[in-house]
Design an enzyme around this catalytic site. Structure first.
Site, mmCIF file in Angstrom:
data_model
loop_
_atom_site.group_PDB
_atom_site.id
_atom_site.type_symbol
_atom_site.label_atom_id
_atom_site.label_comp_id
_atom_site.label_asym_id
_atom_site.label_seq_id
_atom_site.Cartn_x
_atom_site.Cartn_y
_atom_site.Cartn_z
ATOM 1 N N GLY A 233 1.248 -11.728 11.405
ATOM 2 C CA GLY A 233 0.311 -11.356 13.104
ATOM 3 C C GLY A 233 1.074 -9.821 12.945
ATOM 4 N N TYR B 148 6.884 4.748 5.583
ATOM 5 C CA TYR B 148 7.591 4.395 5.846
ATOM 6 C C TYR B 148 9.037 4.462 5.960
ATOM 7 C CZ TYR B 148 4.343 0.276 4.709
ATOM 8 O OH TYR B 148 2.847 0.327 4.820
HETATM 9 N N1 LIG Z 1 -2.024 -0.745 4.524
HETATM 10 C C1 LIG Z 1 -1.762 -1.403 5.878
HETATM 11 O O1 LIG Z 1 -2.210 -0.489 6.773
HETATM 12 C C2 LIG Z 1 -0.562 -2.012 5.990
HETATM 13 C C3 LIG Z 1 0.009 -2.358 7.605
HETATM 14 C C4 LIG Z 1 0.369 -2.495 7.922
HETATM 15 C C5 LIG Z 1 1.329 -3.272 6.555
HETATM 16 N N2 LIG Z 1 1.117 -3.366 5.410
HETATM 17 C C6 LIG Z 1 1.619 -3.692 4.937
HETATM 18 O O2 LIG Z 1 1.534 -5.262 4.742
HETATM 19 C C7 LIG Z 1 3.150 -6.046 4.690
HETATM 20 C C8 LIG Z 1 2.820 -7.080 5.242
HETATM 21 O O3 LIG Z 1 2.823 -6.041 6.663
HETATM 22 P P1 LIG Z 1 3.963 -6.362 7.711
HETATM 23 O O4 LIG Z 1 5.803 -6.383 7.545
HETATM 24 O O5 LIG Z 1 3.406 -5.297 8.791
HETATM 25 O O6 LIG Z 1 3.709 -8.365 8.948
HETATM 26 P P2 LIG Z 1 3.295 -9.210 9.182
HETATM 27 O O7 LIG Z 1 4.183 -9.470 7.454
HETATM 28 O O8 LIG Z 1 2.515 -9.942 9.032
HETATM 29 O O9 LIG Z 1 5.077 -9.999 9.983
HETATM 30 C C9 LIG Z 1 5.992 -9.332 9.649
HETATM 31 C C10 LIG Z 1 7.210 -9.643 10.716
HETATM 32 O O10 LIG Z 1 7.545 -10.980 10.896
HETATM 33 C C11 LIG Z 1 8.211 -11.449 10.806
HETATM 34 N N3 LIG Z 1 9.097 -12.536 10.136
HETATM 35 C C12 LIG Z 1 8.125 -12.598 8.809
HETATM 36 N N4 LIG Z 1 8.955 -13.652 8.547
HETATM 37 C C13 LIG Z 1 9.858 -14.666 9.346
HETATM 38 C C14 LIG Z 1 9.438 -15.639 9.231
HETATM 39 N N5 LIG Z 1 10.261 -16.378 7.837
HETATM 40 N N6 LIG Z 1 9.929 -15.921 10.930
HETATM 41 C C15 LIG Z 1 9.766 -15.580 11.901
HETATM 42 N N7 LIG Z 1 9.404 -14.477 11.777
HETATM 43 C C16 LIG Z 1 9.284 -13.913 10.312
HETATM 44 C C17 LIG Z 1 9.260 -10.468 10.506
HETATM 45 O O11 LIG Z 1 10.073 -9.854 11.343
HETATM 46 P P3 LIG Z 1 11.690 -9.637 10.322
HETATM 47 O O12 LIG Z 1 11.983 -8.949 10.347
HETATM 48 O O13 LIG Z 1 12.874 -10.289 11.464
HETATM 49 O O14 LIG Z 1 11.922 -11.131 9.434
HETATM 50 C C18 LIG Z 1 8.111 -8.911 11.119
HETATM 51 O O15 LIG Z 1 8.921 -8.948 12.600
HETATM 52 C C19 LIG Z 1 3.756 -4.796 4.946
HETATM 53 O O16 LIG Z 1 4.834 -5.142 4.688
HETATM 54 C C20 LIG Z 1 3.118 -3.975 4.050
HETATM 55 O O17 LIG Z 1 3.597 -3.308 3.614
HETATM 56 C C21 LIG Z 1 0.347 -2.920 5.557
#
Ligand SMILES: NC(=O)c1ccc[n+]([C@@H]2O[C@H](COP(=O)([O-])OP(=O)(O)OC[C@H]3O[C@@H](n4cnc5c(N)ncnc54)[C@H](OP(=O)(O)O)[C@@H]3O)[C@@H](O)[C@H]2O)c1
Length: 294
Positions: free
Chosen positions: A216, A63
């Site tokens: 998502g 990241y």
């Molecule tokens: N192992 C892997 O391959 C892999 C891949 C992807 C991710 N990850 C890990 O998984 C974690 C979670 O995944 P992610 O962050 O990609 O996706 P997520 O948690 O599913 O969603 C993040 C998205 O949702 C929005 N969001 C968050 N809270 C919200 C709320 N209360 N209302 C409206 N929108 C909201 C965020 O925008 P805002 O910033 O505007 O809130 C962002 O666009 C990552 O941080 C990472 O550590 C691992």
């Protein structure tokens, strides 16, 4: 007891963590590349998470690259004893932001040392090996060579526990022949339920399952059923999506990502939401009926 404690706890390696944690991927710039628009806001999100009781943070040197870990160090170092930081290795970022598999002994060893330096740690509590046979989905292929490298680094005392990410059930079984697998991190949420059986299997073995993209991902879940349920409960759709995951299985640990303190607070408050059996069945229909998009 903080409201976050209502999410319950589960064993992750040799630690016990709250089931609602935080994923730091959204703290880097657009496309998870480059610095954030507002570094101060990124620092504030991390400090708010820990002040609210979060004791499990997921990250990677992917990241930025490197930037998110450096921000974590700036915000939180020296880390409190109870904080568990989980990182992942096996990819590099190209100059154009592309994700390049990096599985050689040399690349994995360098990645572990980079994470130690950028996070300011002497030992990494949990390192996930992220499979890259298909960048988006689990795909079969042997992980024996890279897992052997991580097991060697564990023997040297640089890694406490090893996990797997983006993997199939048979890769996990093969991995467990080589070393103890502390957790599995795969793509899973209300609308994307390919791992239903795997989660159950891991629960029986006491292994935590950590869904990535719990909301998502880059385009958060959209579903009329989810919005309707949230409105009836006086909650937000994202809170309902997280509460559903918490009730889905006891071994699920959540790491929702956000770059916003307001969204962080909203997400952590999902620990207080309990969904009735009837609501759970309605929400289960989202994946079955395909009425959600991510
Ligand atoms: N192992 C892997 O391959 C892999 C891949 C992807 C991710 N990850 C890990 O998984 C974690 C979670 O995944 P992610 O962050 O990609 O996706 P997520 O948690 O599913 O969603 C993040 C998205 O949702 C929005 N969001 C968050 N809270 C919200 C709320 N209360 N209302 C409206 N929108 C909201 C965020 O925008 P805002 O910033 O505007 O809130 C962002 O666009 C990552 O941080 C990472 O550590 C691992």
């Amino acid at each position: 007891m903080t409201s976050l404690d209502k999410s319950g706890t589960y064993k992750l390696g040799s630690r016990t963590v709250k089931r609602l944690g935080y994923g730091a991927m959204q703290l880097a710039g657009p496309g998870v590349f480059g610095p954030p628009k507002d570094r101060g806001a990124a620092l504030a999100v991390l400090r708010e998470a820990v002040a609210s009781g979060v004791n499990h943070i997921d990250t990677s040197d992917f990241y930025g690259p490197y930037i998110t870990n450096q921000i974590i160090r700036e915000a939180l170092h020296p880390y409190g004893d109870g904080l568990t930081i989980v990182t992942k290795v096996s990819a590099l970022r190209g100059k154009d932001g592309s994700w390049i598999p990096a599985f050689s002994r040399e690349e994995l060893t360098r990645a572990v040392h980079d994470n130690l330096r950028n996070l300011g740690l002497d030992v990494l509590e949990v390192v996930n090996l992220r499979a890259m046979f298909d960048i988006h989905h689990p795909a079969e292929g042997s992980l024996e060579a890279p897992l052997t490298v991580l097991a060697d680094l564990q023997q040297q005392g640089l890694i406490r526990h090893i996990g797997l990410s983006n993997v199939t059930s048979s890769q996990i079984a093969d991995g467990r022949e080589l070393c103890e697998i502390a957790c599995v991190q795969n793509y899973y949420n209300l609308a994307h339920r390919h791992d239903d059986a795997l989660i159950h299997e891991l629960a029986q073995q006491g292994i935590p399952y950590v869904p990535f993209f719990p909301l998502g991902g880059f385009t958060p879940l959209q579903s009329s059923t989810l919005s309707d349920v949230a409105r009836r409960l006086g909650a937000t759709p994202m809170q309902v999506a997280l509460a559903w995951l918490l009730q889905r299985a006891p071994n699920i640990l959540l790491i929702p990502g956000t770059s916003s303190v307001a969204h962080l607070r909203e997400n952590l408050a999902a620990a207080e939401l309990t969904l009735s059996q009837q609501i759970l069945s309605e929400l289960d229909g989202i994946a079955a009926g395909g009425t959600a998009s991510t």
